[in-house]
Every structure is written in structure tokens, then in C-alpha cells.
Design a protein around this motif. Structure first.
Motif, short mmCIF file in Angstrom:
data_model
loop_
_atom_site.label_atom_id
_atom_site.label_comp_id
_atom_site.label_asym_id
_atom_site.label_seq_id
_atom_site.Cartn_x
_atom_site.Cartn_y
_atom_site.Cartn_z
N LEU A 225 0.46 -1.16 0.24
CA LEU A 225 -0.40 0.46 -0.14
C LEU A 225 0.43 1.33 0.00
O LEU A 225 0.59 2.64 -0.44
N ASP A 226 2.21 1.15 0.47
CA ASP A 226 2.51 2.43 0.67
C ASP A 226 3.45 3.08 -0.25
O ASP A 226 3.73 4.20 -1.27
N ALA A 227 3.69 1.71 -1.23
CA ALA A 227 4.64 1.71 -2.33
C ALA A 227 3.49 2.62 -3.36
O ALA A 227 4.05 3.37 -3.87
N LYS A 228 2.17 1.74 -2.82
CA LYS A 228 1.15 2.36 -4.03
C LYS A 228 0.69 3.83 -4.32
O LYS A 228 0.91 4.54 -4.84
N ASP A 229 1.09 4.56 -2.63
CA ASP A 229 0.64 6.18 -2.35
C ASP A 229 1.40 6.41 -2.81
O ASP A 229 0.96 7.50 -3.68
N ASP A 254 13.76 20.39 -9.24
CA ASP A 254 15.29 20.87 -9.23
C ASP A 254 15.93 19.71 -9.10
O ASP A 254 14.97 18.21 -9.30
N ARG A 255 17.28 19.33 -8.90
CA ARG A 255 17.54 17.12 -9.26
C ARG A 255 17.24 17.26 -7.49
O ARG A 255 17.24 16.14 -8.11
N ASP A 256 17.56 17.00 -6.22
CA ASP A 256 16.36 17.21 -5.34
C ASP A 256 14.50 16.61 -5.84
O ASP A 256 14.61 15.45 -5.56
N SER A 257 14.58 17.02 -6.03
CA SER A 257 13.03 16.95 -6.47
C SER A 257 12.54 15.10 -7.58
O SER A 257 12.37 13.99 -7.50
N VAL A 258 13.74 15.26 -8.28
CA VAL A 258 14.15 13.91 -9.11
C VAL A 258 14.68 12.30 -8.72
O VAL A 258 13.89 11.68 -8.78
N THR A 259 15.80 13.43 -7.73
CA THR A 259 16.18 11.85 -6.94
C THR A 259 14.96 11.26 -5.73
O THR A 259 14.37 9.87 -5.67
N LEU A 260 14.06 12.68 -5.38
CA LEU A 260 12.99 11.90 -4.27
C LEU A 260 12.00 11.60 -5.22
O LEU A 260 11.11 9.58 -4.66
N CYS A 261 12.41 11.15 -6.54
CA CYS A 261 10.71 10.29 -7.33
C CYS A 261 11.68 9.09 -7.81
O CYS A 261 10.60 8.41 -7.76
N TRP A 262 12.82 8.85 -7.38
CA TRP A 262 13.53 7.81 -7.48
C TRP A 262 13.61 6.26 -6.52
O TRP A 262 13.46 4.82 -6.87
N ALA A 263 13.46 7.10 -5.32
CA ALA A 263 12.79 6.10 -4.23
C ALA A 263 11.63 6.04 -3.95
O ALA A 263 12.05 4.76 -4.20
N PRO A 264 10.76 6.65 -4.24
CA PRO A 264 9.56 4.98 -4.79
C PRO A 264 9.68 3.73 -5.98
O PRO A 264 9.24 2.79 -5.94
N VAL A 265 10.35 4.25 -6.83
CA VAL A 265 10.47 3.38 -7.99
C VAL A 265 11.22 2.12 -7.56
O VAL A 265 11.08 1.21 -7.44
N ARG A 266 12.11 2.94 -6.35
CA ARG A 266 12.59 1.84 -6.38
C ARG A 266 12.37 1.23 -4.56
O ARG A 266 12.86 -0.62 -5.10
N ALA A 267 11.58 1.58 -4.29
CA ALA A 267 10.85 0.26 -3.89
C ALA A 267 9.87 -0.40 -4.16
O ALA A 267 9.44 -1.70 -4.09
#
Length: 281
Positions: A225-229, A254-267
Motif C-alpha cells: 500500500l505504501d508503495a502504491k500511495d 530541481d535535482r532533489d525532486s528527481v532523486t526523490l522520485c527515484w526512491a518510490p521506484v526503488r521501493a
């Protein structure tokens, strides 16, 4: 950085086994833990001292980065423990103290444990997994699809490095959409032949949007569920591909926004690898 140094693997093994501690794991507990981390052909405990045995398993699979990453995250995952977050946080604190020398850290992002890299500034950074091709090969059979997904990630990196952060985030969302669609087409004959069932009508597979793909992956038990949300948050960012939405909201990525988007993808990748049988596994 992965692969872990052998000494780090030994320290991690000591933490996981916790001999004489409140979270001590017996041999059968270690077998179950490795299985829940979806190790390919998880080893059977042979009755030898547990810490050296587990350290040996980690060292033998040091180049199997997805398995090591999933284990590190599983040990820090609240779902692993009866009291949830309390024990998970204790393990995460100690695990991170051992990973610091490797410039790695397990963080909780959107409720899920995710492995990231420690930057020189002390902040945690996320990116596409360096072994992404191997991981996709264990999930997807079609080589052309894998190449297309890898190319999308490559283009996303080009956008990020050139400062086109909005386009990079759009690319991340597009990668997830392509990944999930490929999995449904290869792994679900019903969806492949009849599309996604709806309350009033079905949706053809090639017409499914990212929201439907994410929700269906959760409904099938492929992602938690957390990954979905959190993936829905990435989807909202991806929707800035529409100029009207960008003009209306005026996002400042910004670059931080991009790296934060990769976090849920890894999850999401970790969840998929834990729930879907690997090709050739």
C-alpha cells in the motif's frame, strides 16, 4: 556502495542474527528471512554458527546486488516485526551505522524502506539502480521491452544532468508505466486477452493509464500500500507532461525532486521482486 565489503557483510550478519539479544534469530528464522527477501534459491541453514554462516551467504552473493538490497530493506521493514515500526526503526539505526562506511543508508520514504546513497553533503540521494538491466531481465522476458525501458532511463538521466528536471520526472513516470504494463502483458493472461476489468466496462491493456496500472498492481498483491500511495505522487508529477497542468500549477522541480522520485521506484522494484517469481529462478 554495493557490492558490500566483506567486513561490512560480517557486521551486518552480526546485527541480523543478534546473538543473545532481544531480536535473536535462530537458523530457521534466517532461512525464512532470506526467503521473504525473495533470494533466488535461498540457502538452507546447515547448523553451523549462525553469524559466520549468514556472513558467508552475504559474501557469496555480494554481486547479487538486488538480493542484498532487498535483505537490507526487509530487515528494516515494519512488516517483518510483530510490533512493526518500533523494532524496524531499531534495526534500521544499527544497520545504517554499519553501512555508513559504504556511503549507503536505508531510509523510510513514503512508509517503505529504501536503500540510498549518502552524499558528501550528508543528504541521502536516490537514483536508478546501477544493476537495473539485470533486475529487469529477471522480471521481463521480452528483450525489446527491456531495451526500451533502459533507453527511457538513459534519457531521463540526460534530462536530469542537463537541468531539465520536469522532463526527467516525466521520464521516471513513463518508465514505471512501461514496466508495469510489460509485467501485466507477460504475467496476466486475462489482462493480456481481455484488458483491465472495470465496473462498467473493461479497459484495453494498451489504453491503461498509470493510475490503473498502479492500482491493479496493488490489487494483485504485487506492491504494498505504501508503495502504491507514493507512486501515485510520482504519477501526479508525471502529469505535468500536459502543458495546461504545468501552467496552472507552476511546479519548481530541481535535482532533489528527481532523486526523490527515484526512491518510490526503488521501493516498487523491491516489492515486484519479492512478489513475482523471477525468470529462470
Amino acid at each position: 556502495m554495493l557490492p558490500l565489503d566483506d567486513r561490512t557483510a560480517e557486521r551486518i550478519a552480526e546485527v541480523i542474527v543478534d546473538v543473545g539479544g532481544p531480536y535473536e534469530r535462530k537458523g530457521y528464522d534466517l532461512e525464512k528471512l532470506l526467503a521473504r527477501a525473495n533470494w533466488v534459491q535461498p540457502p538452507e541453514y546447515d547448523g553451523s554458527p549462525r553469524v559466520p554462516w549468514l556472513a558467508e551467504q552475504l559474501i557469496e552473493r555480494k554481486h547479487a546486488s538486488p538480493e542484498i538490497e532487498r535483505l537490507l530493506c526487509r530487515v528494516c521493514d515494519p512488516v517483518e516485526y510483530d510490533d512493526g515500526k518500533v523494532s524496524a526503526d531499531e534495526f534500521r539505526e544499527v544497520i545504517n551505522s554499519k553501512l555508513e562506511a559504504e556511503q549507503l543508508v536505508v531510509s523510510i520514504v513514503g512508509g517503505r524502506p529504501v536503500l540510498g546513497e549518502l552524499g558528501a553533503d550528508g543528504d541521502t540521494h536516490y537514483s536508478a539502480p546501477g544493476d537495473l538491466e539485470k533486475r529487469l531481465q529477471r522480471l521481463i522476458r521480452d528483450r525489446a521491452t527491456i531495451d526500451g525501458l533502459l533507453n527511457r532511463v538513459h534519457e531521463t538521466g540526460l534530462c536530469e544532468r542537463s537541468g531539465a528536471h520536469t522532463m526527467a520526472i516525466i521520464g521516471i513516470g513513463s518508465f514505471v508505466e512501461g514496466l508495469l504494463l510489460a509485467l501485466f502483458l507477460e504475467r496476466d493472461a486475462q489482462i493480456r486477452e481481455h484488458g483491465f476489468a472495470g465496473r462498467k466496462a473493461s479497459t484495453r491493456a494498451d489504453r491503461a493509464g498509470l493510475a490503473l496500472l498502479i492500482d491493479t498492481a496493488h490489487d494483485k498483491g504485487w506492491i504494498q500500500l505504501d508503495a502504491k500511495d507514493f507512486m501515485h505522487n510520482v504519477r501526479e508529477y508525471r502529469n505535468f507532461v500536459h502543458p495546461a497542468a504545468e501552467l496552472r500549477e507552476k511546479p519548481k522541480f530541481d535535482r532533489d525532486s528527481v532523486t526523490l522520485c527515484w526512491a518510490p521506484v526503488r521501493a516498487l522494484l523491491n516489492d515486484l521482486e519479492e512478489s513475482i517469481p523471477a525468470i529462470g529462478g
